[in-house]
Design a protein around this motif. Structure first.
Motif, mmCIF file in Angstrom:
data_model
loop_
_atom_site.group_PDB
_atom_site.id
_atom_site.type_symbol
_atom_site.label_atom_id
_atom_site.label_comp_id
_atom_site.label_asym_id
_atom_site.label_seq_id
_atom_site.Cartn_x
_atom_site.Cartn_y
_atom_site.Cartn_z
ATOM 1 N N ALA A 25 68.133 3.441 29.313
ATOM 2 C CA ALA A 25 69.158 3.446 28.740
ATOM 3 C C ALA A 25 70.097 4.534 28.784
ATOM 4 C CB ALA A 25 68.892 3.224 27.220
ATOM 5 N N ASP A 26 69.562 5.799 29.379
ATOM 6 C CA ASP A 26 70.243 7.045 29.488
ATOM 7 C C ASP A 26 70.821 7.043 30.954
ATOM 8 O OD1 ASP A 26 69.623 8.231 27.052
ATOM 9 O OD2 ASP A 26 67.800 9.057 28.209
ATOM 10 N N LEU A 27 69.868 6.148 31.683
ATOM 11 C CA LEU A 27 70.300 6.355 33.222
ATOM 12 C C LEU A 27 71.777 5.135 33.390
ATOM 13 C CD1 LEU A 27 67.330 5.992 35.242
ATOM 14 C CD2 LEU A 27 68.655 8.066 35.116
ATOM 15 N N ALA A 28 71.700 4.309 32.675
ATOM 16 C CA ALA A 28 72.776 3.221 32.621
ATOM 17 C C ALA A 28 74.088 3.750 32.322
ATOM 18 C CB ALA A 28 72.615 2.193 31.617
ATOM 19 N N ILE A 29 74.263 4.889 31.662
ATOM 20 C CA ILE A 29 75.733 5.408 30.895
ATOM 21 C C ILE A 29 75.745 6.760 31.170
ATOM 22 C CG2 ILE A 29 75.880 3.581 29.069
ATOM 23 C CD1 ILE A 29 74.822 5.821 27.289
ATOM 24 N N GLU A 30 74.727 7.625 32.100
ATOM 25 C CA GLU A 30 74.810 9.048 32.271
ATOM 26 C C GLU A 30 76.131 9.360 32.977
ATOM 27 O OE1 GLU A 30 71.244 10.081 34.630
ATOM 28 O OE2 GLU A 30 72.003 9.246 36.401
ATOM 29 N N LYS A 31 76.577 8.770 34.065
ATOM 30 C CA LYS A 31 77.588 8.975 34.793
ATOM 31 C C LYS A 31 78.947 9.036 33.875
ATOM 32 C CE LYS A 31 76.323 7.349 39.360
ATOM 33 N NZ LYS A 31 74.939 6.961 39.283
ATOM 34 N N GLU A 32 79.158 8.756 32.801
ATOM 35 C CA GLU A 32 80.233 8.639 31.834
ATOM 36 C C GLU A 32 80.457 9.960 31.431
ATOM 37 O OE1 GLU A 32 79.996 5.479 29.037
ATOM 38 O OE2 GLU A 32 79.312 3.939 30.786
ATOM 39 N N GLU A 33 79.229 10.687 31.360
ATOM 40 C CA GLU A 33 79.407 12.285 30.711
ATOM 41 C C GLU A 33 79.080 13.345 32.040
ATOM 42 O OE1 GLU A 33 80.244 13.530 27.900
ATOM 43 O OE2 GLU A 33 80.413 11.631 26.733
ATOM 44 N N GLY A 34 79.064 12.686 33.042
ATOM 45 C CA GLY A 34 78.864 13.651 34.209
ATOM 46 C C GLY A 34 77.249 14.256 34.223
ATOM 47 N N VAL A 35 76.315 13.486 33.523
ATOM 48 C CA VAL A 35 74.884 13.773 33.343
ATOM 49 C C VAL A 35 74.124 13.151 34.334
ATOM 50 C CG1 VAL A 35 73.039 13.927 31.854
ATOM 51 C CG2 VAL A 35 75.580 14.289 30.847
ATOM 52 N N HIS A 36 73.067 13.640 34.871
ATOM 53 C CA HIS A 36 71.965 13.142 35.490
ATOM 54 C C HIS A 36 70.688 13.377 34.937
ATOM 55 C CE1 HIS A 36 69.480 11.045 38.392
ATOM 56 N NE2 HIS A 36 69.190 12.118 38.859
ATOM 57 N N PHE A 37 69.905 12.363 34.406
ATOM 58 C CA PHE A 37 68.620 12.522 33.770
ATOM 59 C C PHE A 37 67.654 12.286 34.844
ATOM 60 C CE2 PHE A 37 71.108 11.428 29.991
ATOM 61 C CZ PHE A 37 70.400 12.573 29.054
ATOM 62 N N GLU A 38 67.040 13.278 35.332
ATOM 63 C CA GLU A 38 66.025 13.360 36.494
ATOM 64 C C GLU A 38 64.490 12.870 35.884
ATOM 65 O OE1 GLU A 38 65.562 17.304 37.996
ATOM 66 O OE2 GLU A 38 67.912 17.725 37.718
ATOM 67 N N LYS A 39 64.065 13.019 35.069
ATOM 68 C CA LYS A 39 62.853 12.730 34.501
ATOM 69 C C LYS A 39 62.471 12.745 33.095
ATOM 70 C CE LYS A 39 58.202 13.029 36.636
ATOM 71 N NZ LYS A 39 58.099 11.934 37.450
ATOM 72 N N ALA A 40 61.664 11.927 32.612
ATOM 73 C CA ALA A 40 61.139 12.049 31.117
ATOM 74 C C ALA A 40 59.583 11.947 31.200
ATOM 75 C CB ALA A 40 61.827 10.805 30.331
ATOM 76 N N TRP A 41 59.313 12.813 30.232
ATOM 77 C CA TRP A 41 57.936 12.841 29.795
ATOM 78 C C TRP A 41 57.480 12.537 28.380
ATOM 79 C CZ3 TRP A 41 60.406 16.547 32.432
ATOM 80 C CH2 TRP A 41 60.003 16.660 33.812
ATOM 81 N N ALA A 42 56.308 12.073 28.070
ATOM 82 C CA ALA A 42 55.919 11.902 26.567
ATOM 83 C C ALA A 42 54.504 11.874 26.329
ATOM 84 C CB ALA A 42 56.386 10.308 26.187
ATOM 85 N N ASP A 43 54.492 12.449 25.217
ATOM 86 C CA ASP A 43 53.038 12.701 24.561
ATOM 87 C C ASP A 43 52.908 11.880 23.433
ATOM 88 O OD1 ASP A 43 50.661 13.222 23.272
ATOM 89 O OD2 ASP A 43 51.068 15.471 23.209
ATOM 90 N N PRO A 44 52.451 10.680 23.526
ATOM 91 C CA PRO A 44 52.131 9.549 22.318
ATOM 92 C C PRO A 44 51.427 10.115 21.111
ATOM 93 C CG PRO A 44 51.463 8.610 24.505
ATOM 94 C CD PRO A 44 51.754 10.093 24.782
#
Length: 82
Positions: A25-44
């Protein structure tokens, strides 16, 4: 551009598929703000998610997360790496 690490709390029990969907969801719109999300991690267990991005500002990172439906609790600039 600068690098940012943002943190989301309160996501206990998140699955790998849910993390992937949120990241997409972030990647789909990131370019609109000039952002690039590289990676995400989670601790459930703790419900904590970490996202690494390159962006023009912390505010741009937050705007993308808000629009994608998962506002970050913290956004930190990471000026040094090794």
């Amino acid at each position: 551009m600068s690098r940012y690490m943002d943190v989301h709390h309160g996501m206990a029990g998140i699955t790998a598929e849910q993390l992937k969907q949120a990241h997409q969801a972030d990647l789909a719109i990131e370019k609109e703000e000039g952002v690039h999300f590289e990676k995400a991690w989670a601790d459930p267990d703790s419900g904590t998610i970490y996202c690494l991005s390159e962006a023009p500002s912390a505010e741009a990172v937050q705007r993308i997360h808000e629009r994608a439906g998962h506002r970050a609790d913290e956004v930190h600039e990471v000026p040094l790496t090794a």
